[in-house]
Motif scaffolding. Structure first.
Motif, mmCIF file in Angstrom:
data_model
loop_
_atom_site.group_PDB
_atom_site.id
_atom_site.type_symbol
_atom_site.label_atom_id
_atom_site.label_comp_id
_atom_site.label_asym_id
_atom_site.label_seq_id
_atom_site.Cartn_x
_atom_site.Cartn_y
_atom_site.Cartn_z
ATOM 1 N N LEU A 166 86.920 152.753 79.741
ATOM 2 C CA LEU A 166 85.500 152.531 79.494
ATOM 3 C C LEU A 166 84.959 151.384 80.352
ATOM 4 C CD1 LEU A 166 83.007 153.339 77.879
ATOM 5 C CD2 LEU A 166 83.715 151.723 76.097
ATOM 6 N N LEU A 167 85.741 150.326 80.504
ATOM 7 C CA LEU A 167 85.311 149.209 81.355
ATOM 8 C C LEU A 167 85.098 149.672 82.797
ATOM 9 C CD1 LEU A 167 87.606 146.289 80.117
ATOM 10 C CD2 LEU A 167 85.170 146.621 79.641
ATOM 11 N N TYR A 168 85.996 150.513 83.272
ATOM 12 C CA TYR A 168 85.876 151.001 84.649
ATOM 13 C C TYR A 168 84.626 151.865 84.806
ATOM 14 C CZ TYR A 168 87.165 153.083 89.112
ATOM 15 O OH TYR A 168 87.162 153.495 90.428
ATOM 16 N N GLN A 169 84.310 152.656 83.767
ATOM 17 C CA GLN A 169 83.133 153.522 83.833
ATOM 18 C C GLN A 169 81.841 152.714 83.770
ATOM 19 O OE1 GLN A 169 83.526 156.367 80.652
ATOM 20 N NE2 GLN A 169 85.512 157.117 81.389
ATOM 21 N N GLU A 170 81.752 151.746 82.845
ATOM 22 C CA GLU A 170 80.502 151.048 82.624
ATOM 23 C C GLU A 170 80.294 149.855 83.560
ATOM 24 O OE1 GLU A 170 79.648 149.962 78.654
ATOM 25 O OE2 GLU A 170 79.501 152.036 77.943
ATOM 26 N N LEU A 171 81.379 149.192 83.948
ATOM 27 C CA LEU A 171 81.250 147.968 84.744
ATOM 28 C C LEU A 171 81.912 148.098 86.109
ATOM 29 C CD1 LEU A 171 82.057 145.377 81.913
ATOM 30 C CD2 LEU A 171 79.813 146.179 82.664
ATOM 31 N N GLY A 172 82.160 149.340 86.521
ATOM 32 C CA GLY A 172 82.848 149.555 87.774
ATOM 33 C C GLY A 172 82.053 149.163 89.004
ATOM 34 N N SER A 173 80.730 149.101 88.884
ATOM 35 C CA SER A 173 79.898 148.822 90.066
ATOM 36 C C SER A 173 79.163 147.487 89.961
ATOM 37 C CB SER A 173 78.887 149.956 90.256
ATOM 38 O OG SER A 173 78.067 150.099 89.107
ATOM 39 N N VAL A 174 79.442 146.684 88.947
ATOM 40 C CA VAL A 174 78.767 145.392 88.775
ATOM 41 C C VAL A 174 79.791 144.279 88.978
ATOM 42 C CG1 VAL A 174 77.136 146.414 87.139
ATOM 43 C CG2 VAL A 174 79.207 145.294 86.282
ATOM 44 N N PRO A 175 79.314 143.067 89.302
ATOM 45 C CA PRO A 175 80.259 141.940 89.465
ATOM 46 C C PRO A 175 80.893 141.552 88.123
ATOM 47 C CG PRO A 175 77.986 141.174 89.629
ATOM 48 C CD PRO A 175 77.925 142.669 89.612
ATOM 49 N N GLN A 192 98.637 156.811 79.809
ATOM 50 C CA GLN A 192 98.546 156.431 81.224
ATOM 51 C C GLN A 192 97.968 155.022 81.344
ATOM 52 O OE1 GLN A 192 96.192 159.814 82.652
ATOM 53 N NE2 GLN A 192 98.041 160.711 83.514
ATOM 54 N N TRP A 193 98.513 154.115 80.539
ATOM 55 C CA TRP A 193 97.998 152.751 80.507
ATOM 56 C C TRP A 193 98.138 152.057 81.855
ATOM 57 C CZ3 TRP A 193 95.418 148.636 79.321
ATOM 58 C CH2 TRP A 193 95.920 147.369 79.548
ATOM 59 N N THR A 194 99.274 152.186 82.499
ATOM 60 C CA THR A 194 99.510 151.509 83.777
ATOM 61 C C THR A 194 98.517 151.967 84.830
ATOM 62 O OG1 THR A 194 101.874 151.353 83.249
ATOM 63 C CG2 THR A 194 101.233 151.007 85.542
ATOM 64 N N GLU A 195 98.281 153.289 84.903
ATOM 65 C CA GLU A 195 97.336 153.806 85.883
ATOM 66 C C GLU A 195 95.915 153.342 85.575
ATOM 67 O OE1 GLU A 195 99.590 155.409 84.307
ATOM 68 O OE2 GLU A 195 100.893 156.421 85.762
ATOM 69 N N SER A 196 95.573 153.315 84.290
ATOM 70 C CA SER A 196 94.232 152.882 83.897
ATOM 71 C C SER A 196 94.009 151.416 84.248
ATOM 72 C CB SER A 196 94.044 153.107 82.386
ATOM 73 O OG SER A 196 92.784 152.663 81.964
ATOM 74 N N LEU A 197 94.998 150.571 83.969
ATOM 75 C CA LEU A 197 94.860 149.148 84.278
ATOM 76 C C LEU A 197 94.799 148.903 85.779
ATOM 77 C CD1 LEU A 197 94.877 146.174 83.280
ATOM 78 C CD2 LEU A 197 97.378 146.263 83.428
ATOM 79 N N SER A 198 95.527 149.708 86.546
ATOM 80 C CA SER A 198 95.606 149.476 87.995
ATOM 81 C C SER A 198 94.243 149.616 88.672
ATOM 82 C CB SER A 198 96.606 150.447 88.622
ATOM 83 O OG SER A 198 96.170 151.783 88.484
ATOM 84 N N ARG A 199 93.347 150.421 88.101
ATOM 85 C CA ARG A 199 92.010 150.575 88.703
ATOM 86 C C ARG A 199 91.221 149.272 88.632
ATOM 87 N NH1 ARG A 199 92.149 155.875 86.237
ATOM 88 N NH2 ARG A 199 90.953 155.136 84.459
ATOM 89 N N LEU A 200 91.361 148.530 87.529
ATOM 90 C CA LEU A 200 90.706 147.229 87.430
ATOM 91 C C LEU A 200 91.495 146.169 88.201
ATOM 92 C CD1 LEU A 200 89.739 147.263 83.640
ATOM 93 C CD2 LEU A 200 88.248 147.686 85.584
ATOM 94 N N GLU A 201 92.812 146.329 88.207
ATOM 95 C CA GLU A 201 93.652 145.386 88.928
ATOM 96 C C GLU A 201 93.354 145.426 90.425
ATOM 97 O OE1 GLU A 201 98.447 144.459 89.299
ATOM 98 O OE2 GLU A 201 97.700 145.916 87.840
ATOM 99 N N ALA A 202 92.994 146.633 90.933
ATOM 100 C CA ALA A 202 92.670 146.767 92.355
ATOM 101 C C ALA A 202 91.418 145.981 92.730
ATOM 102 C CB ALA A 202 92.490 148.246 92.697
ATOM 103 N N ARG A 203 90.549 145.745 91.749
ATOM 104 C CA ARG A 203 89.344 144.944 91.991
ATOM 105 C C ARG A 203 89.597 143.456 91.766
ATOM 106 N NH1 ARG A 203 84.378 146.741 88.655
ATOM 107 N NH2 ARG A 203 83.519 145.042 89.914
ATOM 108 N N ARG A 204 90.863 143.112 91.490
ATOM 109 C CA ARG A 204 91.281 141.724 91.281
ATOM 110 C C ARG A 204 90.522 141.085 90.121
ATOM 111 N NH1 ARG A 204 91.727 138.818 97.058
ATOM 112 N NH2 ARG A 204 93.001 137.417 95.797
#
Length: 751
Positions: A166-175, A192-204
């Motif tokens: 949900l965080l990736y969907q709603e806040l994926g394009s904001v700082p 798929q927790w690891t894969e889900s977390l990695s999307r936010l991890e890629a944005r540091r």
């Protein structure tokens, strides 16, 4: 102000994330030259001191003093990225599951502790001064909420990936400057927790994890796991292994209760293990009622603070399908007669016997068709594979063709049948089986010599492992069981074998009047492929019937248990199973069917249909598709929301040929899974924080998060300089080195 801040002016996170620099020289690497110059200056100052008054300690203290002065003079700073106020977002994600209602200390719940800490630290106000705050709650699903009053702490499962998705969907394009994750760290639903977390991890994006709860609950006894067979034969004994652990009850006694469909079957006293350790209790359950039976296992300890995790269920399908066992005997003997008599009144086992009465002549018993075994031992796979068990009595290996012997091996390994070799003058090495394919499947090794069976009295002695095995239980009481075995008449013969194989389990040995280097193996078994094999190296167990009181049922009980064990796990040509026996409402149920033909060759092109009947009696038909990766395995999924027991029946066909059918069951139960394994998982939360560049905080330190979270690199951050020249520790160090050098010089007579 903490002790660290008193000495070093700033919080530890500033030193962790900041980069050292000097205003006068830029790169901190140049400072090494000043350290070398300080060391040279110290040496120069003491170069003319007499040897008896010189000390390396004085040199070091002077060098440190010069280095500290140089460090202060060069105006050191920490460059650290700091977010601009109100220019970025901060997500606060709060666990809304039932585990937040646990009272670790028996008084205050986790949710109440969290609320008190948030209020006492003015958490949200301080965080809102620096960020645009978004609050989310999560359990099985996640959603954004406007205020804390929307937290109910009623979620039945914890699925962390729902929050990160949900965080990736709603806040994926904001700082997004960070995520504050407040939870006890238990995730029991993510796939798929690891894969889900990695999307936010890629944005540091750093995660500031806050642990709620305790790593040790003061008083809790919990059933961890129940390992029970999914199906068994009627009138058998199901062995169930119950795993349990406790906290705060080490060495104390508790009571384990077993219920069948709500009716109390038995209760046993257990001793609770040391804190956090898992203990196991094996329970023998006589199953007498056909159909789907629900067994409940509960553990009750006085003053248990989490009673919700004291019970687990096991769903067992009790079958009454009369499995057939083929027993071939090479000569008339007492063991054959008494074994047939022992099984004669068994309503669940069909013993089909083939007795060689003379050359090429056989006496058939237990057949239901005239053509059955008319030509002797089966020559075709489909004829042999209709049986689930196979017994070789005293019959030589040369009676069979090589193809028949290989077919017996295939009967065990591929069909999954049970095989038993009994002792006799033409059994084991006496029947020259040591060089046949049968030697591969037996649990014992056979010698090339000493082929003649030993005639002489020997007592059957149950091994320590055998004393715990259900096959060797003549009495429910352990001491009475040992006594009953010891009182049996001695056997009259045995076949010599060597040691058991690597996977072989010895249940009983023989004790002879003349002691040898090792007691001979009498009863052993092993798994082989899909099936199981057993060796009983004597042909005189009938003496237990002849020489005991006519009312004694030891002989009958022993052989009934042996034959049931032999076929209990033998599969049918069509099998159906669910991936577990208990689901939560709305959880996905996966059904797997294994489909074979009459020769147990796996079929990938069959038509497989399953009928699922819900607790209200409504039936739904679903097709199963070959999964494409496993031979003969078909799968489908469904969602079951209504609590209760669901009956499942599968039918398989290939063209006009009916391959078979089978049945199973599963239950849907709204059980409190959040109360199981309820300790705070600090290690998991620390790993999440470490992997994302954040920090872990115990709940008592949640007030540090608003100040620490501003130090992050991002598109809305700037580089702030934190001056270090006036850090109190530097002046304390300078005073210590100067004072230390003065006292040392005075002691040496240099002051």
């Amino acid at each position: 102000m903490s002790v660290f801040e008193f000495f070093f002016k700033y919080k530890p996170i500033v030193y962790e994330k900041g980069r050292l620099a000097f205003q006068l020289i830029g790169s901190p690497g140049w400072f090494i030259l000043f350290v070398l110059a300080a060391a040279a200056g110290a040496y120069y100052a003491y170069r003319n001191v007499a040897r008896d008054k010189y000390s390396n300690g004085l040199l070091v203290l002077r060098a440190v003093t010069f280095s500290v002065l140089a460090f202060i003079f060069l105006r050191p700073v920490l460059n650290i990225s700091t977010v601009l106020p109100q220019e970025s977002y901060m997500a606060v994600v709060i666990d809304n599951s039932e585990s937040m209602n646990i009272k670790d200390d028996g008084q205050v719940s986790r949710s109440e502790q969290l609320q008190k800490q948030l209020e006492s630290t003015n958490f949200f106000k301080r965080l809102s001064d620096k960020f645009k705050v978004r609050i989310y709650r999560f359990d099985r699903d996640a959603e954004r909420i406007e205020h804390m009053q929307r937290l109910t702490y009623t979620g039945k499962r914890t699925r962390l990936e729902s929050a990160t998705d949900l965080l990736y969907q709603e806040l994926g394009s904001v700082p997004l400057s960070g995520v504050v994750l407040i939870t006890d760290g238990k995730d029991n639903a993510s796939k798929q927790w690891t894969e889900s977390l990695s999307r936010l991890e890629a944005r540091r994006i750093p995660f500031y994890t806050v642990g709620v709860g305790s790593e040790s609950i003061t008083r809790d006894a919990e059933i961890v796991k129940v390992a029970a067979p999914r199906e068994t034969l009627k009138e058998s004994t199901a062995v169930v292994d119950v795993s349990y652990r406790s906290y705060g009850f080490s060495g104390r006694k508790a009571t384990m209760y077993v219920r069948e469909n709500g009716v109390l079957l038995k209760s046993q006293e257990v001793v609770l293990p040391p804190d956090g350790e898992i203990a196991e209790k094996s329970i023998d359950l006589p199953v007498k009622n056909e159909g789907t039976r629900l067994f409940s296992f509960s553990l009750q300890a006085q003053d248990d603070r989490i009673p919700e995790n004291n019970t687990l269920d096991a769903l067992v399908e009790i079958k009454n399908d009369h499995p057939q066992i083929l027993y071939i005997e090479g000569e008339p003997r007492w063991e054959f007669k008494f074994l047939r008599r022992a099984i004669q009144d068994d309503p669940n086992i069909r013993l089909v016997t083939l007795l060689r009465s003379s050359q090429n002549k056989f006496y058939r018993q237990g057949i239901d068709k005239e053509e059955m075994l008319a030509e002797g031992f089966p020559k075709k796979r489909e004829e042999l594979f209709q049986y689930k068990g196979l017994i070789f009595g005293s019959i030589e290996s040369t009676f069979f063709t090589q193809d028949q012997l290989k077919m017996v091996v295939d009967f065990v390994s591929n069909r999954g049948g049970g095989f038993l070799m009994m002792g006799g003058r033409n059994s084991f090495a006496g029947g020259r089986y040591q060089n046949s394919p049968i030697a591969d499947i037996l649990p014992v090794q056979m010698s090339q010599e000493d082929r003649t069976p030993v005639i002489g009295k020997l007592k059957l002695a149950v091994t320590p492992y055998g004393q715990t095995h259900p096959l060797m239980k003549l009495s429910a009481d352990a001491n009475a069981n040992i006594k009953q075995w010891s009182e049996l008449p001695p056997l009259n013969d045995f076949n010599k074998t060597l040691d058991q194989k690597v996977g072989g389990i010895v249940l009983a040995r023989g004790q002879t009047e003349q002691k040898g280097p090792t007691d001979p193996i009498l009863l052993a078994y092993q798994r082989y492929g899909r099936g199981r094999t057993m060796a009983f190296a004597s042909g005189s167990s009938w003496r237990w019937q002849m020489e005991m009181d006519h009312e004694d049922m030891t002989y009958e009980l022993f052989w009934k248990q042996i034959l049931r064990w032999l076929v209990n796990t033998s599969p049918d040509s069509v099998m159906i199973s669910s991936d577990k026996d208990t689901y939560l409402p709305g959880e996905t149920v996966r059904l797997d069917a294994e489909v074979s033909n009459k020769t147990f060759d796996r079929m990938n092109n069959a038509k497989v249909v399953v009928k699922v009947t819900n607790p209200d009696g409504v039936t739904e038909s679903l097709p199963l598709d070959w999964n494409g990766s496993q031979e003969g395995v078909y799968q489908t999924e469904l969602n079951a929301s209504e609590p209760g027991i669901y009956q499942v029946e599968v039918n398989a066909a290939q063209g006009s040929e009916n391959l078979g059918k089978n049945r199973t069951a599963f239950q849907v139960q709204d059980r409190p899974v959040e109360y199981y394994d309820a300790l705070l998982d600090t290690r998991f939360l620390q790993s999440v924080a470490s992997a994302t560049g954040g920090r872990y905080y115990p709940l008592s330190k949640i007030g540090d998060v608003p100040e620490d979270a501003v130090y992050v690199t991002g598109e809305t951050s700037f580089v702030e300089q934190k001056e270090l020249w006036d850090v109190p520790f530097l002046f304390m160090l300078l005073c210590l080195t100067l004072a230390g050098e003065w006292f040392w010089r005075k002691k040496k007579g240099l002051a």
